[in-house]
Write an enzyme that holds these catalytic residues in place. Sequence first.
Site, PDB file in Angstrom:
ATOM      1  N   SER A   1       0.828  -1.205   0.000  1.00  0.00           N
ATOM      2  CA  SER A   1       0.000   0.000   0.000  1.00  0.00           C
ATOM      3  C   SER A   1       0.862   1.253   0.000  1.00  0.00           C
ATOM      4  CB  SER A   1      -0.921   0.014   1.228  1.00  0.00           C
ATOM      5  OG  SER A   1      -0.150   0.005   2.414  1.00  0.00           O
TER       6      SER A   1
ATOM      7  N   HIS B   1      -3.520  -4.162  -5.037  1.00  0.00           N
ATOM      8  CA  HIS B   1      -3.749  -3.772  -3.646  1.00  0.00           C
ATOM      9  C   HIS B   1      -5.162  -4.146  -3.200  1.00  0.00           C
ATOM     10  CE1 HIS B   1      -4.268  -0.400  -0.470  1.00  0.00           C
ATOM     11  NE2 HIS B   1      -3.734  -1.472   0.087  1.00  0.00           N
TER      12      HIS B   1
ATOM     13  N   GLU C   1      -7.057  -2.167  -6.074  1.00  0.00           N
ATOM     14  CA  GLU C   1      -6.370  -1.140  -6.858  1.00  0.00           C
ATOM     15  C   GLU C   1      -5.294  -1.833  -7.703  1.00  0.00           C
ATOM     16  OE1 GLU C   1      -6.521   2.955  -4.267  1.00  0.00           O
ATOM     17  OE2 GLU C   1      -5.244   1.374  -3.479  1.00  0.00           O
TER      18      GLU C   1
ATOM     19  N   ASN D   1      -6.075   5.602  -0.243  1.00  0.00           N
ATOM     20  CA  ASN D   1      -5.369   6.132   0.923  1.00  0.00           C
ATOM     21  C   ASN D   1      -4.980   7.593   0.727  1.00  0.00           C
ATOM     22  OD1 ASN D   1      -5.629   3.690   2.176  1.00  0.00           O
ATOM     23  ND2 ASN D   1      -3.498   3.071   1.956  1.00  0.00           N
TER      24      ASN D   1
END
Length: 402
Positions: free
Chosen positions: A240, A261, A273, A311
């Site tokens: 990540s 991800h 992702e 994120n």
Amino acid sequence: MSDSRALADALVFPYLNHAASMFDEQYASREDIDNGMRFGCGLPKGPLTVIDELGLETVRDALAARFAETNDPRHQPNPAIERLISEGRTGKAAGQGFYSYAGDEVVADELTPAANGQGAARPIKTVGVVGSGTMASGIVEVFAANGFPITYVARTQDKVDAVQAKIAKNLSRQVDKGRLEQGDADAILGRLTGATEREALGDVDIVVEAIAEEIGIKNQLFADLDRICKPGAILATTTSSLSIADLAAQTKRPQDVVGMHFFNPAPIMKLVEVINHPTTGQDVLDTVQDLCRSTRKVAVSCADRSGFIVNALLFPYLNDAIKAHEEGAELDVIDGAITEHYGYPMGPFALLDVVGNDVALAIEEELLAEFQHESLTPAPLLREVVAAGKLGRKTGEGFRTY
């Protein structure tokens, strides 16, 4: 405007602006940005859809006022908003904003991304996973539940057995609740092969690694996978935060390395992702997109940059919420404002305590290092709660006590 609404807007509008900047930079498509936040965070609507519904001029004016007050570059309206307004794309009410609309329906337009498939996807019949933690176990379960024979590698036989036991327990729970037939649970477990040696991955079509988030350990793993895996095997990382290009550089096949991800818990969360670095092959990206579809996941695409989509958008908003609390707003007032006015499934402090404050601090540090925005500096209170061991639900205390 109520104080509660003003508080919610002050936290949400910079996040909306950041989403507009991702779109403006062509970092990700509008659909992938919105799907990222819907399926990665459980939000009722993606940020660009929210801007369209609020109206681009409303959002621009609110951001401009906030920018004049704070001088924070994250509050300066993104040029994409002004550009769309100048084209008459002022939002859903006008029939066009970031999207085009026919009544309540979104319709295709010149911004609709072309379908993938230019790279001729590779066949995936067998999957390898490296790791034995929560994320690795979840990924093993996802693939096995969708019909793929899995070879997973852990460091010791105890860890191999623990992965099997954890998946068996999850499946048993689903059988007890009537969501799964016992025969199907047995079939899923029958697709699992555990090993303690990485050489067991020599014949799989794709390896997904989910080991410790430390560059030295991952570099060694990718060098090993390059040596062990057959030609044409895809090497995927669930990182990540680390550079996928750096991991690819450990191999003689950088075109075969990709980010994949998953979100925790992997069997439940719908989002993956898919991250490309400059030399990832188009056929590899197409293969991973197809693989996500075949495991009933929603794949979103973006480039190799800290935080990816979710994120990078989520954690500055959470950090801003902590700063608002430092300035005097109560936890329950902040959480209530967000859930009431924007319909989020939980407010920022409830979410921080679920995610883990140590995780939040680590991600904030990464975003600050990558983007160098002073306003991304982790809130002092976040550092304090982490230093005090108040990490959230997992320790029984975070911003609240459990």
